[in-house]
Design an enzyme around this catalytic site. Structure first.
Site, PDB file in Angstrom:
ATOM      1  N   HIS A  79       0.873  -1.169   0.000  1.00 13.43           N
ATOM      2  CA  HIS A  79       0.000   0.000   0.000  1.00 13.43           C
ATOM      3  C   HIS A  79       0.914   1.224   0.000  1.00 13.43           C
ATOM      4  CE1 HIS A  79      -3.325  -2.644   1.892  1.00 13.43           C
ATOM      5  NE2 HIS A  79      -3.506  -2.541   0.592  1.00 13.43           N
ATOM      6  N   HIS A  82       3.207  -3.767   6.384  1.00 12.54           N
ATOM      7  CA  HIS A  82       2.128  -2.790   6.254  1.00 12.54           C
ATOM      8  C   HIS A  82       2.175  -1.796   7.414  1.00 12.54           C
ATOM      9  CE1 HIS A  82      -0.505  -4.722   3.055  1.00 12.54           C
ATOM     10  NE2 HIS A  82       0.436  -5.638   3.253  1.00 12.54           N
ATOM     11  N   GLU A 122       1.917  -5.627  10.528  1.00 13.75           N
ATOM     12  CA  GLU A 122       1.444  -4.251  10.687  1.00 13.75           C
ATOM     13  C   GLU A 122       2.377  -3.593  11.700  1.00 13.75           C
ATOM     14  OE1 GLU A 122      -1.075  -2.911   9.081  1.00 13.75           O
ATOM     15  OE2 GLU A 122      -2.240  -4.605   8.307  1.00 13.75           O
TER      16      GLU A 122
END
Length: 453
Positions: free
Chosen positions: A86, A216, A308
């Protein structure tokens, strides 16, 4: 206690003179320069290659670390890190650049742990899978970055919702005793994916990756498969639908390796969420369809988790050094997890390696296959296992073996030709196990808003 001790010893080895790193955000050209600078400083153990281009034509570069760059050595596992899937989740991109500098510098310094890691592992590092999205996010920078600005690629597609949906096929086939491994792709899959996704699929089809993580931001937790539940849901419903793989205990161990080596992930409370031990099953958090980590598990031999790493998707530069120190030991310790379970050669009676042999472990309904040279790698927890190797045209062989907590156990298989059927003609890709010309180059085949992986 053992986990804490190993983490402490490893951290002490890394603290012995850490490399001087640049804690800056890198635009595309600066990222490319950083990668080539590392390659020039460690030319004998690194290689840079591109797996393809983004929508806007930027290269998807990978930096490889190995004592034989560009060559697959039999019985040496392949590992990968993928960052910046992303575009606006940038910490992973910077951490992987810092990790690259660190591995090079520590190798040059003679750090025993890093030297052993590079000599025993083929490490592939892709700092950015979505360089186009990053450039959009970087134009706003940390202060003005909208929550979704730059997340998608240049075609406006979320790359972590763009892989072929093998979960649906697996859930359906499971009802009729079908496979949940090496599931074939649909005929029209290339027309349904973005250039970046296509490049990654071809990449992971070309290398026999064993372990992987994609990095991420937006939360602090180690997330493991499955990401998609059989009963699709959304995070806002707050229902728990734990959807484990057949390797659930192993995935939990892999996720804990990262979370407990991380500065604070293991504490559980981060970014307003609580995850026991700093880990979660993906579908237990929220269901995600067409994601990359499930695709790795269902289509290849690779076990992938999603990391994450920060509450702030685009942290300011002054926070990068603190984040590096929190993640440094975890990044190295997770790579070391590729060296567990069992590995070996599958050969015929003439010691020719058999590619594509199926390795089955009794009690775990998920198989892996041998690579082009006949070598295989099966991640397992410590214990005793009954393992079978089978290949078309050969009689299967079953061996019982015990796996310890440290190095992988060597389990070789030598299959006899099936007397009933003639073995299929194979390309001469196999190799004799005692032939050190094994060093044959592998040529790749062609939310608080709700955090979203």
């Amino acid at each position: 206690m053992a986990r804490w001790l190993r983490s402490l010893v490893g951290a002490l080895l890394l603290l012995d003179g850490a490399a001087a790193l640049s804690f800056l955000h890198h635009r595309y050209e600066e990222m490319v320069q950083a990668l080539f600078r590392v390659q020039s400083q460690c030319p004998y153990v690194t290689r840079i290659y591109s797996i393809g281009r983004s929508v806007e034509g930027r290269h998807l570069y990978v930096l490889e670390f190995s004592d034989y760059p560009g060559i697959h050595e039999p019985l040496e596992p392949e590992f990968k890190y993928v960052g910046n899937m992303h575009g606006n989740e940038v910490l992973g991109r910077e951490l992987l650049l810092q990790l690259s500098e660190f591995l090079c510098e520590e190798y040059r310094r003679g750090n025993e742990r890093i030297t052993r890691l590079i000599h025993d592992t083929r490490i592939h590092i892709m700092p950015s899978m979505n360089p186009d999205g990053y450039e959009v996010a970087a134009k706003q920078g940390p202060d003005g970055n909208g929550y979704l600005t730059g997340r998608n690629n240049a075609n406006g597609v979320d790359l972590n919702r763009n892989f072929p949906d093998l979960n649906t096929f697996m859930y359906y086939s499971g009802e009729i005793s079908g496979p949940n491994h090496h599931i074939p792709l649909p005929d029209n899959w290339k027309s349904q994916v973005e250039p970046e996704t296509l490049a990654v699929i071809q990449w992971i089809s070309s290398y026999n990756f064993v372990l992987s993580a994609n990095l991420h931001g937006g939360a602090v937790v180690a997330n493991y498969p499955y990401d998609k539940s059989q009963d699709q849901r959304f995070r806002s419903h707050r229902r728990t639908v734990n959807t484990p793989t057949p390797d659930d205990r192993l995935f939990q161990k892999l996720a804990k390796t990262y979370s407990y080596a991380h500065g604070w992930m293991h504490r559980g409370w981060n970014c307003g969420d609580y995850f026991a031990d700093g880990i979660t099953n993906g579908a237990s958090w929220y269901s995600l369809s067409k994601g990359m980590q499930d695709f790795n598990y269902l289509y290849t031999n690779c076990f992938e988790i999603t990391l994450e790493l920060s509450c702030n998707k685009f942290p300011p530069e002054e926070d990068l050094e603190r984040q590096w120190m929190a993640n440094r030991e975890a990044l190295v310790a997770f790579i070391e997890e590729v060296h567990q379970g069992i590995k070996g050669m599958v050969s015929d009676e003439n010691n020719n390696g058999i590619a594509g042999a199926v390795i089955s472990v009794q009690g775990i309904s998920h198989d892996i296959t041998s690579g082009n040279m006949g070598d295989y790698f099966r991640l397992l927890l410590p214990g005793t296992y009954t393992v079978t190797a089978s290949a078309e045209g050969y009689q299967p062989q079953t061996i019982t073996t015990t796996v310890g907590p440290a190095a992988p156990s060597l389990v070789h298989f030598q299959l006899k030709q099936d007397v009933v059927r003639k073995p299929p003609e194979r390309k001469n890709s196999g190799t004799r196990m005692n032939n050190k010309a094994l060093h044959k180059k592998v040529v790749p085949r062609a939310t608080h808003w709700g955090t979203r992986r």
